[in-house]
Write a protein that holds these residues in place. Sequence first.
Motif, PDB file in Angstrom:
ATOM      1  N   UNK A  18      56.164  67.466  78.360  1.00 40.34           N
ATOM      2  CA  UNK A  18      56.464  68.889  78.439  1.00 40.34           C
ATOM      3  C   UNK A  18      57.674  69.202  77.581  1.00 40.34           C
ATOM      4  N   UNK A  19      57.586  70.298  76.832  1.00 38.53           N
ATOM      5  CA  UNK A  19      58.733  70.802  76.095  1.00 38.53           C
ATOM      6  C   UNK A  19      59.145  72.106  76.765  1.00 38.53           C
TER       7      UNK A  19
ATOM      8  N   UNK B 113      61.173  66.575  74.576  1.00 37.06           N
ATOM      9  CA  UNK B 113      60.062  66.558  75.509  1.00 37.06           C
ATOM     10  C   UNK B 113      60.395  65.630  76.657  1.00 37.06           C
ATOM     11  N   UNK B 114      59.756  65.845  77.803  1.00 37.65           N
ATOM     12  CA  UNK B 114      59.981  64.940  78.930  1.00 37.65           C
ATOM     13  C   UNK B 114      58.678  64.751  79.683  1.00 37.65           C
ATOM     14  N   UNK B 115      58.592  63.636  80.342  1.00 34.96           N
ATOM     15  CA  UNK B 115      57.405  63.291  81.111  1.00 34.96           C
ATOM     16  C   UNK B 115      57.251  61.780  81.132  1.00 34.96           C
ATOM     17  N   UNK B 116      56.119  61.337  81.634  1.00 37.51           N
ATOM     18  CA  UNK B 116      55.894  59.896  81.703  1.00 37.51           C
ATOM     19  C   UNK B 116      54.407  59.634  81.489  1.00 37.51           C
ATOM     20  N   UNK B 117      54.069  59.203  80.316  1.00 37.95           N
ATOM     21  CA  UNK B 117      52.694  58.902  79.952  1.00 37.95           C
ATOM     22  C   UNK B 117      52.596  57.403  79.690  1.00 37.95           C
TER      23      UNK B 117
ATOM     24  N   UNK C 140      60.724  60.251  82.019  1.00 37.15           N
ATOM     25  CA  UNK C 140      61.192  60.511  83.383  1.00 37.15           C
ATOM     26  C   UNK C 140      60.036  61.130  84.151  1.00 37.15           C
ATOM     27  N   UNK C 141      59.739  60.576  85.327  1.00 33.92           N
ATOM     28  CA  UNK C 141      58.634  61.083  86.149  1.00 33.92           C
ATOM     29  C   UNK C 141      58.993  62.360  86.904  1.00 33.92           C
ATOM     30  N   UNK C 142      60.250  62.533  87.271  1.00 35.47           N
ATOM     31  CA  UNK C 142      60.702  63.671  88.058  1.00 35.47           C
ATOM     32  C   UNK C 142      61.139  64.813  87.132  1.00 35.47           C
ATOM     33  N   UNK C 143      60.392  65.925  87.070  1.00 40.22           N
ATOM     34  CA  UNK C 143      60.746  67.017  86.158  1.00 40.22           C
ATOM     35  C   UNK C 143      62.129  67.612  86.409  1.00 40.22           C
ATOM     36  N   UNK C 144      62.545  67.700  87.675  1.00 40.77           N
ATOM     37  CA  UNK C 144      63.885  68.244  87.963  1.00 40.77           C
ATOM     38  C   UNK C 144      64.970  67.334  87.407  1.00 40.77           C
ATOM     39  N   UNK C 145      64.806  66.043  87.604  1.00 42.39           N
ATOM     40  CA  UNK C 145      65.786  65.093  87.071  1.00 42.39           C
ATOM     41  C   UNK C 145      65.798  65.141  85.544  1.00 42.39           C
ATOM     42  N   UNK C 146      64.609  65.265  84.941  1.00 36.74           N
ATOM     43  CA  UNK C 146      64.513  65.347  83.478  1.00 36.74           C
ATOM     44  C   UNK C 146      65.255  66.571  82.958  1.00 36.74           C
TER      45      UNK C 146
ATOM     46  N   UNK D 280      57.253  67.772  57.156  1.00 37.47           N
ATOM     47  CA  UNK D 280      58.104  66.651  57.562  1.00 37.47           C
ATOM     48  C   UNK D 280      57.302  65.356  57.490  1.00 37.47           C
ATOM     49  N   UNK D 281      57.580  64.529  56.490  1.00 41.78           N
ATOM     50  CA  UNK D 281      56.823  63.283  56.399  1.00 41.78           C
ATOM     51  C   UNK D 281      57.176  62.256  57.486  1.00 41.78           C
ATOM     52  N   UNK D 282      58.383  62.361  58.051  1.00 42.34           N
ATOM     53  CA  UNK D 282      58.816  61.372  59.041  1.00 42.34           C
ATOM     54  C   UNK D 282      59.368  62.071  60.285  1.00 42.34           C
ATOM     55  N   UNK D 283      58.920  61.601  61.437  1.00 44.25           N
ATOM     56  CA  UNK D 283      59.426  62.061  62.720  1.00 44.25           C
ATOM     57  C   UNK D 283      60.327  60.965  63.285  1.00 44.25           C
ATOM     58  N   UNK D 284      61.580  61.309  63.558  1.00 40.49           N
ATOM     59  CA  UNK D 284      62.521  60.372  64.187  1.00 40.49           C
ATOM     60  C   UNK D 284      62.547  60.705  65.678  1.00 40.49           C
ATOM     61  N   UNK D 285      61.862  59.896  66.480  1.00 39.33           N
ATOM     62  CA  UNK D 285      61.759  60.142  67.914  1.00 39.33           C
ATOM     63  C   UNK D 285      62.846  59.333  68.625  1.00 39.33           C
ATOM     64  N   UNK D 286      63.779  60.030  69.241  1.00 39.60           N
ATOM     65  CA  UNK D 286      64.815  59.379  70.034  1.00 39.60           C
ATOM     66  C   UNK D 286      64.251  59.203  71.439  1.00 39.60           C
ATOM     67  N   UNK D 287      63.873  57.983  71.754  1.00 41.00           N
ATOM     68  CA  UNK D 287      63.273  57.645  73.046  1.00 41.00           C
ATOM     69  C   UNK D 287      64.409  57.339  74.015  1.00 41.00           C
ATOM     70  N   UNK D 288      64.452  58.083  75.123  1.00 39.58           N
ATOM     71  CA  UNK D 288      65.525  57.916  76.105  1.00 39.58           C
ATOM     72  C   UNK D 288      64.950  57.861  77.506  1.00 39.58           C
TER      73      UNK D 288
END
Length: 144
Positions: A3-4, A77-81, A57-63, A14-22
């Motif tokens: 979710x965004x 974006x946040x979520x857990x897939x 993060x599984x908990x949307x409020x915490x995210x 944009x040829x490159x996406x820099x995804x900061x995974x946290x």
Amino acid sequence: AVTFDTEPPDLHGSPVLAVFVLHSGACAAGLNEVDEYLELIRSMELRGVRPMGLLFERDPRRARHFLKASGLPIPMGHGYSEPLVRLLGQFDGQPALQQIAFIRVADQTLFYPNLIPNSVTDPEFKQSVLERMLAARGAGALST
């Protein structure tokens, strides 16, 4: 599964996406590293690199709380897939929910992952990471 709460990143041109995974347990040092990478991407004029964040993060409020507190100036974006965790949450076969995953947009290929440590690294190290990413990307440089 992601979710965004703001606009998702615009990938046009944009040829490159820099995804900061946290993850929501990321510490201040790790967040400072992300900020410094973002500043370097801007200062090196890597115009073809579009940064975004992905918070596992599984908990949307915490995210939402984490995203608000972190103040990162990029689409997040946040979520857990599970498929995304398997793709972007691993490094050398081990779980790693704190890294930069560089993705070639044209063929949707993860071509250069790099861990973000829980400690401060010097700017020269971060610049060398970005230079190695450019070399691994191929097909010409992204800077002017």
